[in-house]
Design a protein around this motif. Structure first.
Motif, PDB file in Angstrom:
ATOM      1  N   TRP A  75      -8.064 -12.240  -2.734  1.00 21.19           N
ATOM      2  CA  TRP A  75      -7.795 -12.294  -1.303  1.00 21.19           C
ATOM      3  C   TRP A  75      -6.435 -12.933  -1.024  1.00 21.19           C
TER       4      TRP A  75
ATOM      5  N   LEU B 151      -9.934  -2.151   3.075  1.00 19.52           N
ATOM      6  CA  LEU B 151     -10.587  -3.369   3.567  1.00 19.52           C
ATOM      7  C   LEU B 151     -10.651  -3.386   5.087  1.00 19.52           C
TER       8      LEU B 151
ATOM      9  N   GLN C 187      -4.571  -8.593   2.027  1.00 17.67           N
ATOM     10  CA  GLN C 187      -5.994  -8.260   2.049  1.00 17.67           C
ATOM     11  C   GLN C 187      -6.722  -9.010   3.182  1.00 17.67           C
TER      12      GLN C 187
ATOM     13  N   ASP D 130      -8.636  -3.228  -3.567  1.00 23.34           N
ATOM     14  CA  ASP D 130      -7.876  -4.249  -2.847  1.00 23.34           C
ATOM     15  C   ASP D 130      -6.868  -3.626  -1.892  1.00 23.34           C
ATOM     16  N   GLU D 131      -6.989  -2.313  -1.668  1.00 21.81           N
ATOM     17  CA  GLU D 131      -6.095  -1.646  -0.727  1.00 21.81           C
ATOM     18  C   GLU D 131      -6.368  -2.163   0.681  1.00 21.81           C
ATOM     19  N   PRO D 132      -5.355  -2.685   1.360  1.00 20.93           N
ATOM     20  CA  PRO D 132      -5.559  -3.211   2.716  1.00 20.93           C
ATOM     21  C   PRO D 132      -6.210  -2.204   3.661  1.00 20.93           C
TER      22      PRO D 132
END
Length: 737
Positions: free
Chosen positions: A350, A316, A354, A311-313
């Motif tokens: 989300w 993504l 994210q 879930d690391e921006p």
């Protein structure tokens, strides 16, 4: 003529040629001929300049030729002009469930010119799921009819993924994969939606090459017709989903096994950072463009109902950039069209950082977001209107192709226009329909697409009588009363996400709530009864209307479906009280209710199982293929997967044939077991029964049987018979709760 005048004339001629180039007049004329055969020669078709790049149409009358004039900048605009004319001047209507084209020999003239320009650049259509829950077995005549429906309702941006599997077949063959390597990749034809979205591999297969080739040819026809009418189809792109054999062919590739958690095996996703990712994306689009052309709009949905590994921006953002890069390398004008379903379905993952990272990695003019279920939850309101991306307001409405009366009629009437006028809505560019299944609840779809040519919210007090007049051919006060009840009950959009099913469709149980056969209503069941009464009072005036006959059957169906629940509670009480006599009496009533419901549904083709099975088998060229397609058709609407599928009944239907041959025998077996237990003074072994019935269901999925293809009986006569038999009983049952 002066040089200046010659120059002006040349410029005017060039401009006229450009306008005419946008409008394919032969294609538009052919549509008019298909929609109103025998009346097309009463219309003149003329080109019109688009308004600020958006579609526009006009209606007028040519006194010299004595004909009505349809003007538009493309075929969709001409079709919309025709439909406006049919609605407003002829009180006519074209829906999936009822057509009223009883036109006079000489059509009314357009006495006052009409001009309409859409505020919406895009009018999107279809969901991946629609291609299976409704369209699995469609041939070209059915597609032709649907494309005409799209044009009449202003659709200009349809999702177009039919035959995608053949393009992938060619790409992977080029990359050295054998047919044996791909055998465990392509799904059966009823499961492509989830195969394309990376949720499953191979289920329902193996897929015959003949199917791929024939549907690729079908896709050519679909695209040719859509483009001829001025639509810009959205074609598929690569999201990372690769065959299981990929790890053998490319052992150094960075693959992630992912699981949809619905009873299916893992699928494999190629890491976006792997150099092969952009290469395969490029290969696919180059092949697709070579074979089918392009309008530069591409659909790609990453991690549909599957969480990313991080879930690391930053991760993504890189993933999103690589998906787009695969498109850009093949087409520098590529625009990524993304379903926003993941932001709704997995809200825990989300969150704002994210979503923002995923979206901002792609230039704003290279991505369009579909707010896929805006009428349920407007994701745009919690994402700063998708952080500047162009986005589309969509009505999802139907899940699984289920047959039920449900809708958020007030929200649909107001929502798109309110969003358009909201300063916070950012770059809202369109409206659309993203239902999982069609061919039901036509009122919601007529209402939603009525927004195409207006900026203001729709006043239902004005719109609903007009809708009924067009649908029934008369404006009957009893019919209007019925619909006011429907507006405030089934269509009030409160309490539940989507429509309730009937306990009749549930795998036999003592419970009143099940996972997918949801029985919670958004209204009091007794409050629907006056609508049933009023429709029958309107029957004499409206009996010749195809739409009225459908609506009467549909409301009667819903009333009977609702009654099953209090009846179930009564026989459950009899079982708890160990009252065998009472249990037999009530369970027999439950079976009789199914018989009566099935008889009602035989009166309309809309509610027949037969065409679904027959259309599936028709695609087969061998006995083996026909059996495979029938199995796919049976499985999707019952178990969905194997005998232990957690999705059983997700796509359930209240169809004649399915009730009599699947739901009813299931309940009969259950009641027989309960009676044996009561007679022996014991409790039924529910767990053992569940195992037994799951095995029986799987045998049913694998059966070979034909069902009625044509309706039988007069829907009004049978609805009246059912009303006489059940009205007081149902009223009392709901009153006693």
């Amino acid at each position: 003529m002066t040089r200046k005048n010659i120059l002006i004339a040349c410029i005017s001629l060039l401009f006229l040629q450009q306008v005419q180039a946008q409008l394919n007049i032969p294609a538009a004329r052919a549509l008019v001929q298909r929609v109103v055969p025998g009346k097309a020669d009463q219309f003149i078709i003329e080109p019109l300049t688009p308004a600020a790049g958006k579609d526009v149409f006009e209606l007028d009358y040519d006194f010299h030729q004595g004909k009505n004039v349809l003007r538009g900048n493309n075929g969709v605009a001409i079709a919309a002009a025709l439909y406006f004319y049919l609605n407003e001047y002829c009180h006519a209507q074209v829906t999936w469930n009822g057509v009223n084209l009883a036109l006079p020999a000489i059509l009314p003239i357009v006495d006052t010119p009409v001009h309409r320009a859409t505020p919406y650049e895009y009018r999107y259509y279809l969901n991946y799921c629609t291609f299976n829950y409704s369209m699995s077995w469609w041939d070209w005549p059915r597609w032709e009819k649907e494309i005409d429906w799209m044009a009449l309702h202003g659709i200009n941006m349809p999702l177009a993924i039919t035959g995608e599997e053949y393009t992938w077949y060619l790409v992977y063959k080029e990359m050295g994969f054998s047919d044996a390597d791909l055998k465990d990749f392509f799904s059966g034809p009823a499961y492509f939606s989830w195969f394309w979205m990376g949720n499953l591999d191979a289920w329902g297969g193996p897929l015959p090459l003949d199917w791929m080739k024939r549907h690729f040819e079908l896709q050519k026809k679909i695209l040719q017709r859509q483009r001829a009418l001025g639509m810009k189809p959205v074609l598929p792109a690569f999201t990372g989903h690769v065959p299981p054999a990929f790890k053998k062919k490319f052992p150094r590739a960075k693959l992630k096994a992912t699981n949809w958690t619905n009873g299916f095996a893992d699928t494999y996703i190629l890491d976006a950072q792997d150099s092969l990712f952009a290469e395969i994306g490029k290969r696919f689009l180059q092949m697709q463009t070579k074979l089918l052309g392009t309008d530069h709009l591409y659909s790609a949905d990453t991690f549909n109902e599957n969480e990313p590994p991080s879930d690391e921006p930053e991760f993504l953002g890189r993933l999103s950039a690589r998906v787009y890069e695969g498109m850009r390398q093949a087409d520098t004008a590529a625009v990524w069209v993304m379903q926003g379903w993941l932001f709704y379905s997995d809200r825990k993952f989300w969150k704002a950082p994210q979503i923002e990272a995923l979206l901002k990695a792609v230039p704003n003019d290279k991505m369009i977001l579909l707010d896929l279920a805006t009428e349920i939850e407007p994701v745009w309101k919690r994402t700063q209107a998708f952080y500047g991306k162009p986005w589309i307001w969509n009505m999802l409405h139907n899940f699984g192709g289920n047959t039920n009366l449900f809708g958020r009629i007030e929200g649909v009437a107001k929502g798109p226009a309110e969003a358009l006028q909201d300063a916070a809505s950012g770059n809202m560019k369109g409206i659309g329909l993203t239902m999982e299944g069609i061919e039901q609840t036509p009122v919601l779809y007529e209402l939603m697409m009525h927004h195409t040519w207006r900026k203001e919210p729709i006043d239902l007090d004005q719109w609903l009588p007009q809708y009924l007049h067009n649908r029934y051919g008369v404006l009957d006060p009893h019919a209007l009363n019925a619909w006011q009840v429907l507006r405030n009950t089934v269509y009030n959009g409160k309490l539940i996400r989507d429509g309730a099913e009937s306990i009749l469709q549930a795998r036999p149980t003592f419970d009143s709530l099940t996972r997918w056969t949801k029985t919670t209503l958004n209204y009091n069941a007794k409050d629907l009864l006056p609508a049933w009464d009023a429709l029958l009072q309107a029957a004499e005036a409206c009996k010749n209307s195809d739409g009225f006959q459908y609506d009467l059957v549909d409301v009667t169906r819903q009333v009977l479906a609702n009654y099953a629940l209090p009846l179930q509670r009564q026989w459950v009480a009899a079982y708890r009280n160990k009252d065998l006599v009472k249990f037999k009496q009530l369970s027999n009533q439950f079976i009789t209710l199914m018989d009566d419901l099935d008889k009602l549904l035989t009166t309309r083709k809309d509610f027949l199982l037969g065409p679904w099975i027959a259309d599936a088998r028709r695609w087969g060229t061998t006995k083996t293929e026909k059996a495979l397609y029938e199995k796919n058709a049976r499985d999707l609407i019952t178990l969905w997967g194997d005998a232990n599928s957690p999705l059983h009944e997700y796509a359930c239907r209240q169809w004649s044939g399915l009730i009599s041959d699947f739901y009813k025998p299931r309940w009969q077996q259950f009641f027989a077991k309960v009676e044996q237990a009561l007679a022996a003074g014991k409790d039924i072994n529910v767990e053992a029964f569940q195992r037994e019935i799951a095995a029986w269901e799987w045998k049913w999925v694998n059966k070979r049987k034909d069902y009625a293809l044509k309706p039988v009986g007069d829907p009004i006569v049978i609805a009246r018979q059912i009303h006489r038999k059940y009205r007081d009983i149902i009223g009392q049952a709901h009153q006693d709760r």
